[in-house]
Design an enzyme around this catalytic site. Structure first.
Site, PDB file in Angstrom:
ATOM      1  N   GLU A  98     109.983 -22.776   6.489  1.00 45.32           N
ATOM      2  CA  GLU A  98     109.210 -22.412   5.304  1.00 45.32           C
ATOM      3  C   GLU A  98     108.793 -23.604   4.444  1.00 45.32           C
ATOM      4  O   GLU A  98     107.740 -23.559   3.801  1.00 45.32           O
ATOM      5  CB  GLU A  98     110.024 -21.439   4.434  1.00 45.32           C
ATOM      6  CG  GLU A  98     110.280 -20.084   5.060  1.00 45.32           C
ATOM      7  CD  GLU A  98     109.057 -19.181   5.031  1.00 45.32           C
ATOM      8  OE1 GLU A  98     107.997 -19.652   4.565  1.00 45.32           O
ATOM      9  OE2 GLU A  98     109.155 -18.036   5.480  1.00 45.32           O
ATOM     10  N   SER A 360     157.908  21.094   0.769  1.00 50.31           N
ATOM     11  CA  SER A 360     159.327  20.710   0.689  1.00 50.31           C
ATOM     12  C   SER A 360     159.540  19.250   0.337  1.00 50.31           C
ATOM     13  O   SER A 360     160.678  18.782   0.369  1.00 50.31           O
ATOM     14  CB  SER A 360     160.012  21.001   2.040  1.00 50.31           C
ATOM     15  OG  SER A 360     159.968  22.377   2.340  1.00 50.31           O
TER      16      SER A 360
END
Length: 708
Positions: A98, A360
């Site tokens: 770029e 339980s």
């Protein structure tokens, strides 16, 4: 009337436009050289768009990896680069492709502008662009039109202003957040996660090249669309060619990269510990980075295990699990639903925080309190026979009764009558207070707790159950579970004590002898299962020397799951999770020195057989006749407050049959003393005193010992 040459030839018109822009930009550069001060003032006066680029919230694991990311407010996937940074080779490829003179220009590359203009005129079409990375970043920040030369001038001015204000690194950081990758995805990190399912910290040459090529034309180069794959492939390979030419990669790496297939689908963004991430984000709305204690690998294993488990039981079953280090309180894995977002499984309901019946699983806490009070010992005998507690007549789960059993067997077989008998002597209010000391929120239908709480007649979350069991695993001291790191300056509070180390150890010793599922080794893990009324909830919670794990299975809407038991559904997953923890798992601890380890015949008479509250043991002579002077604690009286003038306190009985055995807080203080009066050691605080005579008659008194 004939048309002008420019109108007949769009490429020539584009070339003339580019020359105009080039001349304008070169004039800017010339003006900069002729009058630097004036140019600097003009650049500094550039109207600046906001430089704070919103990024989605990141919820991170303990190692900094991404558990879950969130979109920004406008629905865009945009994430800040990872803490580990972006692959340096990607950055090299980006600049080579770029903006090769990125390090030396001031935002506008005059040479690139003139080259692009001359190429356009010579070829009759635009051959190359001239935008620098700084100009592209300016365009992305403005999100405005740049199709005319005035737009390019504005973009160039902003690019130069950006470089003066935030420098090259700042410009590059903005580009890495804003670069478009198609649809609602921006930034290299979101793109890497979407296309490769990985962070951009380490990319292959092929992956890096694709991420460089896509922002130039993200929609026309989508590799997941068959009609656009060739465009994506060509663009990627051109980037690879440039990288090879610039010496960023060698010929062999370039050839391998060109032969690498493109990704064919977009991947979903990470959503590990999704419900936990949702909860933390709601709690911290302003934070863009939220760190957790979650172990990323263990979290993924937990999610995979539970997902496989529920698929065997239909589309509506869900599951939840928590793995924590009970030494530190850190939650290492948390899964609130087996399938996040699933409608049939209610995949948005966090079942680690939902109040459900504990079945339980509260029984160990009742027995631990009974051990501490000197009421029972693991080898104490207790009756498992039909009994009424007011109007309530509890039954065992299988509707059977075992007669006389030990406390050890009663807990291992999860019998209901024995635990209710012990709970009645301790008192529901005291049991509730102990559970709350352990950090458990227990919700009941009424304001006054009843005995049914110990059999699951209340609402408790999986998180709180795991926190309670962490206290048992941690020697009886409460553990505060946490899912985020503790701040360095946080003040540490002394943990509350739930039960004594001896009582906690006794519970672990009993539960570790439960037969594990699937033939696994006994004694490594102390665990308890639970099944709620109507088979709505299946639970399994266990711990070893370091970790505590809880598993829930059921339907989030509370619909019964016929035939579902904690031991069948949840326990196998519990042990699979302990296997997943691996070699870091630790053995259960050795018994504390004060622990009474003895068979029933060797126990003090008061601990050989449980006497429920309200039951009377009559003192008998050797000939079997009943004495008329029953055992009574003459001193100290129940509820007394006594100053400790020395390390010992005087105690005295009236009646009964010698010898007498005294226990303080469940620990032997004086054994088989022939006299009715003696002295026993004491320490400040609330204490439970009990005495047993030769016939087994027992009396108790509560007292407070204080320093003068």
């Amino acid at each position: 009337m004939s048309s002008s040459p420019d109108r007949r030839d769009p490429s020539r018109r584009a070339g003339r436009w580019l020359i105009g822009a080039a001349l304008s930009l070169l004039m800017l550069a010339a003006g900069a050289d002729a009058g630097r001060d004036r140019f600097d003032r003009w650049t500094d006066a550039t109207p600046m768009p906001p430089l704070e680029v919103a990024t989605g919230t990141q919820v991170l694991a303990r190692d900094g990896s991404l558990l879950r990311g969130f979109q920004v407010g406008d629905g865009i996937w945009r994430l800040a680069p990872p803490e580990s940074g972006v692959d340096p080779r990607f950055l090299q490829m980006l600049i080579a492709w770029e903006d090769r003179r990125f390090a030396t220009h001031s935002g506008v590359d005059g040479r690139a502008v003139m080259r692009a203009a001359l190429q356009a005129v010579w070829n009759g079409r635009i051959v190359s662009g001239a935008s620098t990375l700084s100009m592209q970043t300016a365009r992305l920040l403005e999100r405005g039109p740049t199709a005319d030369w005035q737009g390019k001038i504005r973009q160039a001015r902003l690019a130069m202003a950006l470089e003066r204000q935030i420098g090259k690194d700042g410009v590059l950081a903005l580009y890495l957040r804003l670069a478009p990758y198609g649809g609602n995805t921006e930034g290299v990190r979101a793109a890497s996660l979407m296309w490769f399912g990985k962070e951009p910290a380490r990319l292959t040459p092929a992956e890096a090249a694709l991420l460089v090529a896509l922002p130039q034309s993200p929609e026309t180069r989508r590799p997941d669309l068959p009609t656009r794959r060739q465009a994506a492939l060509s663009a990627r390979n051109r980037v690879i060619d440039r990288a090879e030419a610039e010496g960023i990669i060698d010929a062999e790496a370039a050839a391998s990269a060109r032969n690498t297939p493109l990704p064919e689908t977009r991947r979903p963004f990470p959503a590990h510990a999704a419900l936990l991430a949702d909860r933390l984000r709601r709690a911290r709305p302003g934070d863009t980075v939220i760190r957790t204690t979650i172990d990323a690998d263990l979290q993924r294993v937990t999610e995979a295990l539970l997902s496989r488990a529920v698929t065997r039981y239909g589309s509506s079953l869900s599951a939840a699990a928590i793995i924590a280090d009970h030494q530190s309180g850190e939650i290492l894995a948390e899964l609130g639903t087996a399938e996040y977002g699933s409608t049939p499984r209610d995949g948005f309901v966090d079942m680690t925080r939902a109040l459900r019946s504990p079945g339980s699983t509260l029984k160990p806490f009742v027995y631990a309190l009974g051990f501490d009070d000197g009421l029972i010992h693991p080898d104490t005998l207790i009756e498992d026979r039909p009994a009424a507690f007011g109007r309530w007549q509890p039954e065992n789960f299988d509707l059977q009764f075992r007669g006389t059993v030990t406390i050890r067997r009663a807990l291992q077989e999860s019998l209901n009558i024995p635990v209710v008998r012990v709970a009645a002597s301790i008192g529901p209010a005291r049991i509730m207070a102990a559970l709350r000391r352990a950090g458990m929120r227990v919700e009941m239908a009424g304001d006054t707790p009843g005995l049914a709480v110990v059999l699951g007649g209340a609402g408790v979350s999986l998180h709180d159950l795991v926190q309670g069991y962490a206290a048992l695993a941690h020697g009886g001291r409460a553990v505060s579970l946490r899912d985020t790191p503790v701040p360095f300056d946080a003040a540490e509070k002394a943990p509350a004590r739930l039960v004594s180390p001896a009582a906690a150890w006794q519970i672990g010793a009993i539960l570790s002898q439960l037969p594990p599922p699937n033939g696994r080794q006994t004694g490594r893990i102390a665990y308890k299962t639970g099944t709620s009324y109507g088979h709505r909830d299946a639970l399994a919670i266990g711990y070893d020397g370091r970790f505590v794990i809880g598993v829930w299975m059921g339907r989030a809407d509370g619909t019964p799951v016929p035939g579902a038991f904690g031991g069948q559904l949840a326990a196998p997953i519990l042990f699979d999770l302990f296997d997943a923890v691996g070699p870091e798992s630790r053995k259960l601890p050795a018994p504390p020195p004060e622990t009474i380890i003895a068979a029933n015949p060797q126990l003090p008479a008061s601990l050989r057989r449980f006497t429920a509250a309200g039951e009377t043991s009559l003192a008998r002579r050797s000939d079997g006749t009943v004495r008329d002077d029953p055992l009574t604690i003459a001193f100290p009286p129940d509820g007394a407050e006594i100053e400790l003038m020395t390390e010992n306190i005087p105690v005295r009985v009236r009646g009964g049959v010698p010898p007498f055995t005294w226990l303080l807080n469940g620990r032997p203080a004086a054994i088989a003393t022939p006299d009715s009066a003696t002295q026993i050691p004491g320490s400040p605080g609330m204490s439970e005193l009990s005495v047993t005579d030769a016939t087994g008659a027992t009396r108790r008194a509560r007292l407070r010992l204080i320093r003068p």
